[in-house]
Design a protein around this motif. Structure first.
Motif, PDB file in Angstrom:
ATOM      1  N   ALA A 240       0.826  -1.208   0.000  1.00  0.00           N
ATOM      2  CA  ALA A 240       0.000   0.000   0.000  1.00  0.00           C
ATOM      3  C   ALA A 240       0.861   1.260   0.000  1.00  0.00           C
ATOM      4  O   ALA A 240       1.966   1.289   0.554  1.00  0.00           O
ATOM      5  CB  ALA A 240      -0.915   0.005   1.219  1.00  0.00           C
TER       6      ALA A 240
ATOM      7  N   ILE B 250      -6.484   5.255  -1.331  1.00  0.00           N
ATOM      8  CA  ILE B 250      -5.915   5.492  -0.005  1.00  0.00           C
ATOM      9  C   ILE B 250      -5.465   6.948   0.081  1.00  0.00           C
ATOM     10  O   ILE B 250      -4.622   7.398  -0.698  1.00  0.00           O
ATOM     11  CB  ILE B 250      -4.727   4.546   0.258  1.00  0.00           C
TER      12      ILE B 250
ATOM     13  N   VAL C 279      -2.092   6.987   5.409  1.00  0.00           N
ATOM     14  CA  VAL C 279      -1.688   5.707   6.002  1.00  0.00           C
ATOM     15  C   VAL C 279      -1.181   5.977   7.411  1.00  0.00           C
ATOM     16  O   VAL C 279      -0.654   7.054   7.704  1.00  0.00           O
ATOM     17  CB  VAL C 279      -0.594   4.997   5.174  1.00  0.00           C
TER      18      VAL C 279
ATOM     19  N   TYR D 229      -5.151   1.986   6.587  1.00  0.00           N
ATOM     20  CA  TYR D 229      -5.127   2.609   5.268  1.00  0.00           C
ATOM     21  C   TYR D 229      -6.455   3.346   5.100  1.00  0.00           C
ATOM     22  O   TYR D 229      -7.507   2.726   4.918  1.00  0.00           O
ATOM     23  CB  TYR D 229      -4.955   1.555   4.177  1.00  0.00           C
TER      24      TYR D 229
ATOM     25  N   PHE E 244     -11.584   3.002   6.823  1.00  0.00           N
ATOM     26  CA  PHE E 244     -10.218   2.536   6.626  1.00  0.00           C
ATOM     27  C   PHE E 244     -10.161   1.013   6.635  1.00  0.00           C
ATOM     28  O   PHE E 244     -11.066   0.334   7.132  1.00  0.00           O
ATOM     29  CB  PHE E 244      -9.274   3.104   7.700  1.00  0.00           C
TER      30      PHE E 244
END
Length: 258
Positions: free
Chosen positions: A33, A66, A69, A83, A96
């Motif tokens: 990610a 996203i 983070v 995320y 999230f």
């Protein structure tokens, strides 16, 4: 600049990095990610949970990227990451993916989460209850959400509650027969851009609760007291609130991050 440097920036308020030459800090995260990554979630477990009376809110059509983070450092092995599809800083509530990576570096749990409510503990007694300082409150063996508490939310209360007045959740930690255990504590560092120049750092008091849905699946109620220490490296921006978040486990093969 790596993740550790970004954490130090948010903690100490160091000079901002800016411009296209600023290196990325959102690297080496589970599932590959990054901020800006596109997320695809097969929604069948979420749809099934909603049909079984869950409080979860399904992703909107534009909840595909996203936008931030975070890493949550708790006093336990492994790593916990979030995320964010929505950070909740504006009018929208938080959404999230919560990802747990075990001590061996393997992803062992993914949960899709949506914020149910946020409250401000205004009195010292409320703050003690939600941080475990009073020896009761957050960390009790069970927690009940009452129908009247959710009356103002856009929810199908008949589907969710049926003939009941409350939903009982049970602590998902420690000995289930122990009346009280202190909440978990840790810190969350959230990065809102790839260079790590914006974000927040906050202290957390956290306890997961769980109930079984009518179809046999499980719904989690994550109650977290968050004490903000800095925003964008500015320690003058402080505050405290309690988030009530609903989570539904999602199998890893149902999540694609690109």
């Amino acid at each position: 600049m790596g993740w550790t440097d970004a954490v130090n920036y948010l903690r100490n308020g160091a000079a901002k990095l800016a411009g296209n030459d600023a290196p990325r800090t959102d690297t080496d995260l589970p599932l590959g990610a990054r901020i800006g990554s596109v997320v695809g979630i097969q929604q069948s477990p979420l749809l099934r949970a909603v049909a079984d009376g869950s409080l979860i809110v399904l992703p909107d059509a534009d909840d595909t990227r996203i936008v931030a983070v975070s890493q949550i450092r708790l006093k336990q092995s492994g790593g916990l990451y979030r995320y964010y599809l929505e950070t909740g800083d504006r009018d929208d509530k938080e959404k999230f993916l919560q990802v747990y990576q075990n001590a061996s570096g393997q992803v062992s749990e993914i949960m899709y989460c949506t914020q149910l409510a946020r409250v401000i503990p205004e009195t010292a007694e409320d703050q003690d209850a939600y941080t475990g300082q009073s020896g009761a409150g957050l960390g009790d063996r069970s927690y009940t959400l009452w129908r009247e508490q959710l009356a103002d939310l856009d929810l199908d209360l008949e589907l969710i509650f049926g003939a009941e007045d409350g939903l009982d959740y049970w602590r998902d930690a420690g000995d289930p027969e122990t009346p009280y255990m202190p909440p978990f504590t840790g810190t969350e560092t959230r990065l809102d851009d790839a260079s790590g120049s914006t974000g927040l750092r906050q202290e957390m008091y956290f306890m997961p609760y769980v109930r079984q849905l009518r179809g046999g699946g499980h719904e989690y109620l994550l109650i977290t007291t968050e004490i903000i220490h800095s925003v964008n490296g500015d320690p003058s921006k402080r505050g405290i609130h309690v988030d009530f978040v609903i989570g539904i486990p999602v199998e890893q093969q149902r999540v694609v991050i690109q």
